[in-house]
Design a protein around this motif. Structure first.
Motif, PDB file in Angstrom:
ATOM      1  N   ILE A   1       0.850  -1.208   0.000  1.00 26.28           N
ATOM      2  CA  ILE A   1       0.000   0.000   0.000  1.00 26.28           C
ATOM      3  C   ILE A   1       0.877   1.247   0.000  1.00 26.28           C
ATOM      4  O   ILE A   1       0.680   2.169  -0.790  1.00 26.28           O
ATOM      5  CB  ILE A   1      -0.948  -0.001   1.230  1.00 26.28           C
ATOM      6  N   TYR A   2       1.870   1.253   0.873  1.00 26.15           N
ATOM      7  CA  TYR A   2       2.692   2.467   0.996  1.00 26.15           C
ATOM      8  C   TYR A   2       3.418   2.812  -0.314  1.00 26.15           C
ATOM      9  O   TYR A   2       3.403   3.959  -0.756  1.00 26.15           O
ATOM     10  CB  TYR A   2       3.719   2.291   2.132  1.00 26.15           C
ATOM     11  N   TYR A   3       4.035   1.796  -0.928  1.00 29.58           N
ATOM     12  CA  TYR A   3       4.853   2.091  -2.113  1.00 29.58           C
ATOM     13  C   TYR A   3       4.007   2.279  -3.374  1.00 29.58           C
ATOM     14  O   TYR A   3       4.395   3.032  -4.272  1.00 29.58           O
ATOM     15  CB  TYR A   3       5.863   0.958  -2.348  1.00 29.58           C
ATOM     16  N   LEU A   4       2.859   1.601  -3.446  1.00 29.13           N
ATOM     17  CA  LEU A   4       2.126   1.601  -4.718  1.00 29.13           C
ATOM     18  C   LEU A   4       0.930   2.558  -4.756  1.00 29.13           C
ATOM     19  O   LEU A   4       0.499   2.949  -5.844  1.00 29.13           O
ATOM     20  CB  LEU A   4       1.645   0.176  -5.053  1.00 29.13           C
ATOM     21  N   ALA A   5       0.401   2.917  -3.591  1.00 30.29           N
ATOM     22  CA  ALA A   5      -0.829   3.734  -3.581  1.00 30.29           C
ATOM     23  C   ALA A   5      -0.729   5.017  -4.414  1.00 30.29           C
ATOM     24  O   ALA A   5      -1.690   5.353  -5.117  1.00 30.29           O
ATOM     25  CB  ALA A   5      -1.224   4.049  -2.142  1.00 30.29           C
ATOM     26  N   PRO A   6       0.412   5.742  -4.408  1.00 27.60           N
ATOM     27  CA  PRO A   6       0.433   6.987  -5.206  1.00 27.60           C
ATOM     28  C   PRO A   6       0.332   6.739  -6.716  1.00 27.60           C
ATOM     29  O   PRO A   6       0.105   7.673  -7.472  1.00 27.60           O
ATOM     30  CB  PRO A   6       1.800   7.616  -4.865  1.00 27.60           C
ATOM     31  N   TRP A   7       0.524   5.491  -7.140  1.00 29.61           N
ATOM     32  CA  TRP A   7       0.495   5.202  -8.585  1.00 29.61           C
ATOM     33  C   TRP A   7      -0.899   4.806  -9.071  1.00 29.61           C
ATOM     34  O   TRP A   7      -1.096   4.619 -10.266  1.00 29.61           O
ATOM     35  CB  TRP A   7       1.505   4.095  -8.906  1.00 29.61           C
TER      36      TRP A   7
END
Ligand code: SF4
Length: 287
Positions: A59-65
């Motif tokens: 969630i942390y690494y991918l959510a902004p994408w």
């Protein structure tokens, strides 16, 4: 000059006393750190922890994408804290500054949820979901992959510096720093359009605040997750102090009860047969 005055050095009565506050007599304020070399474990709870780790880091690494179409003239990033236009976008929700009490309410509910979970099942937050736990776990995966499991790491740590040891240490710390950079990089993507910011970061056109934030978060991730680890929980975090008020004898906590664990012995089973006192903690003897 009057030599009979009481304050003259020759008139001062000398007593045989010892300084009680001499540096050599002072107790250190902090216990010396004992290095912890956790061994790889298996089991239901460990599997659950891997799953939580994958979900939280994912969630942390991918959510902004994640993209979210809001029509023309609106950002298409699903989760965006747009500081310039003072709006917070979360999928189909758009929060303006005057509506921030919704977020405050959510934070209060999250706080109460945390208290409830702690009272019901003990240190679940610390054990599974706290960012410190998750990143330390990730750093341990790297450490284990490069330096081996507990015994190999202890041997390496105690051994003299050699080319192999230096190579392992350099690879490990470089990988930790890389994780730090990616962690810091992921954070700033929540504050601007992620694809455009990524390009400008690599082309040197991103704002100075972006580079500074990445540098600070790289350093904190590396120091807290890689170097300090459990010291953060012991000395820096306020949560264990609050948590103590929510636990009782029946709470599920991973702690060492000396009244259950002692007397430790490598030959506990033999001692038990002889009727000697043996603690409950007889299976591992690794602590
Ligand atoms: S003690 Fe604090 S830093 Fe450590 S795991 Fe618990 S909440 Fe996280």
């Amino acid at each position: 000059m009057n030599l009979n005055t009481a304050s003259h050095p020759e008139n001062i009565k000398r007593l045989s006393v010892k300084p009680v506050n001499a540096r050599r007599n002072r107790q250190p304020l902090y216990a010396p750190r004992k290095k912890v070399f956790p061994r790889r474990t298996e089991g239901r709870f460990r599997r659950f922890k891997w799953i939580v780790m994958l979900i939280t880091l994912g969630i942390y690494y991918l959510a902004p994408w994640i993209r979210w179409d809001r029509g023309p003239y609106a950002p298409d990033q699903a989760i965006l804290i747009d500081l310039s236009s003072r709006r917070f976008f979360f999928f189909f929700i758009e929060i303006w500054p005057q509506e921030f009490y919704y977020v405050a309410g959510l934070l209060v509910m999250a706080g109460f949820g945390l208290f409830l979970v702690t009272s019901a099942v003990g240190r679940a937050w610390c054990g599974y979901a706290c960012p410190q736990t998750v990143w330390v776990d990730l750093f341990l995966v790297v450490e284990r992959a490069i330096e081996g499991d507990r015994n190999a790491r202890m041997k390496l740590d105690a051994g003299p510096m050699s080319f192999a040891k230096l190579r392992k240490r350099v690879v490990k710390h470089s990988t930790w720093l890389l994780i730090g950079v990616v962690t810091g990089g992921a954070w700033i993507f929540y504050f601007a359009d992620a694809p455009s910011l990524l390009v400008s970061l690599f082309t040197g056109r991103a704002p100075a605040a972006a580079y500074t934030t990445v540098a600070i978060l790289t350093a904190t991730t590396y120091v807290l997750g890689g170097l300090m680890r459990e010291q953060v929980c012991t000395y820096m975090c306020p949560w264990p102090r609050i948590q103590g008020a929510m636990l009782d004898e029946n709470s599920l906590v991973v702690t060492y009860n000396d009244w259950r664990g002692e007397q430790r012995s490598r030959h506990a089973k033999k001692a038990q047969v002889k009727g000697l006192p043996v603690g409950d903690c007889v299976d591992c003897n690794a602590c």
